[in-house]
Design an enzyme around this catalytic site. Structure first.
Site, PDB file in Angstrom:
ATOM      1  N   ASP A   1      37.061  -8.232  20.759  1.00 20.23           N
ATOM      2  CA  ASP A   1      37.848  -8.653  22.022  1.00 20.23           C
ATOM      3  C   ASP A   1      37.521  -9.925  22.257  1.00 20.23           C
ATOM      4  OD1 ASP A   1      39.254  -6.613  24.235  1.00 20.23           O
ATOM      5  OD2 ASP A   1      38.223  -8.345  25.124  1.00 20.23           O
TER       6      ASP A   1
ATOM      7  N   HIS B   1      33.827  -2.655  28.721  1.00 22.84           N
ATOM      8  CA  HIS B   1      33.292  -2.957  30.109  1.00 22.84           C
ATOM      9  C   HIS B   1      32.770  -1.638  30.782  1.00 22.84           C
ATOM     10  CE1 HIS B   1      34.887  -6.749  29.440  1.00 22.84           C
ATOM     11  NE2 HIS B   1      36.222  -6.535  29.642  1.00 22.84           N
TER      12      HIS B   1
ATOM     13  N   HIS C   1      36.946 -10.638  25.468  1.00 16.42           N
ATOM     14  CA  HIS C   1      35.714 -10.578  26.664  1.00 16.42           C
ATOM     15  C   HIS C   1      34.552  -9.768  26.149  1.00 16.42           C
ATOM     16  CE1 HIS C   1      40.008 -10.388  28.701  1.00 16.42           C
ATOM     17  NE2 HIS C   1      39.328 -11.029  29.479  1.00 16.42           N
TER      18      HIS C   1
ATOM     19  N   ASP D   1      43.034  -9.432  22.550  1.00 17.64           N
ATOM     20  CA  ASP D   1      43.548 -10.446  23.558  1.00 17.64           C
ATOM     21  C   ASP D   1      42.837 -11.924  23.158  1.00 17.64           C
ATOM     22  OD1 ASP D   1      40.975  -9.550  23.833  1.00 17.64           O
ATOM     23  OD2 ASP D   1      41.253  -8.787  25.987  1.00 17.64           O
TER      24      ASP D   1
HETATM   25 ZN   LIG Z   1      39.493  -8.151  26.754  1.00 18.15          ZN
END
Ligand SMILES: [Zn+2]
Length: 292
Positions: A148, A111, A150, A229
């Protein structure tokens, strides 16, 4: 990152424990992670951002870089070594000392943007490693694979429209950071998955979108943003993967690497917050990486 924060030190203990429980620890060679240099970080981060982070550690307590992302007095050093781990792994793999490497590091990285920390991430570890491979090892094509849960907004921001870097990803959408669905860059293969999607949807995305793009790009090195995740046990998201899906995708990536990259894969930990599921998933991933 502070008490009760999901991005906690016990994540790495859980991975280490599961490597032992799975009998894998005796088959891996451990290396210490050096700190990344300012030159290495500045290939993808704004130089002023790197300098600001270097000065940002508090003398005590926590300093928040965004509502989710905090520094304690030791966090900057950890972040420097997390990025340095990927650089070192790229060096080891490109030198032929190892065919594959897994970086068990925190904080995660995908991120982090060129001039912004967010989402538990300070430096974009995998992006730093990819830029190092291109700049120092003379590679002309690399691929970044991000599973991931995200979207890796930071990696996307750094490499959009860079023809040397193909990024393929899957992520839950809508979900933090709510990006990845409107990028027209031809080197970004983003496959959003709706909440509740399981391994079958993931495998369809990989087979239908990732593998054709990877084979067309012919990367000389694969880097993996290995977040776990998307596991069904994870408390931060709503996909329904299991450790078997992470093992499966790792086998597929190993086959891509053998076809184009002399088997070279550098993987680095991103998310994964259900400790038991994280440990089992990372062990399943490493088991395939060392099956080279
Ligand atoms: Zn994540």
């Amino acid at each position: 990152m502070g008490a009760e924060h999901p991005e906690c030190p016990e994540r790495l203990t859980a991975i280490g424990d599961q490597l032992i429980a799975a009998g894998l620890d005796v088959h891996v060679t451990r290396h210490e992670a050096p700190a990344a240099t300012r030159e290495q970080l500045s290939r993808v981060h704004d130089a002023a951002y790197v300098e600001a982070i270097e000065q940002a550690a508090p003398a005590s307590g926590l300093r928040y870089l965004d509502p989710d992302t905090a520094l304690n007095p030791h966090s900057v050093e950890a972040a420097l070594h997390a990025a340095g781990a990927v650089v070192s792994a790229v060096d080891l793999v490109c030198a032929g000392k190892h065919q594959t490497a897994f970086c068990a590091v925190r904080p995660p990285g995908h991120h982090a943007e060129s001039r912004r920390a967010m989402g538990f991430c300070v430096f974009n570890n995998v992006a730093v490693g990819a830029a190092h491979a291109l700049a120092v090892h003379g590679l002309s094509r690399v691929a970044i694979v991000d599973f991931d849960v995200h979207h890796g907004n930071g990696t996307e921001e750094m490499f959009s429209d860079d023809p040397r870097v193909l990024m393929v990803s899957t992520f839950q959408y809508p979900l933090y950071p709510y990006s990845g669905v409107d990028n027209p860059a031809p080197n970004m293969v983003n496959i959003p998955l709706s909440a509740g999607s399981g391994g079958a949807a993931f495998r369809d995305a990989v087979l239908g979108h990732w593998l054709p793009a990877l084979d067309a790009h012919r990367p000389e090195l694969l880097l993996v943003s290995a977040g776990f995740d998307a596991h069904r046990d994870d408390p931060l998201a709503g996909l329904e993967f299991t450790e078997h899906d992470f093992a499966w995708v790792t086998r597929e990536l190993m086959a891509v690497a053998r076809r184009h990259a002399a088997g070279r894969i550098v993987s680095s930990l991103e998310g994964g917050y259900a400790l038991s599921a994280l440990g089992r998933s990372a062990a399943a991933h490493v088991r395939e990486l060392i099956a080279a």
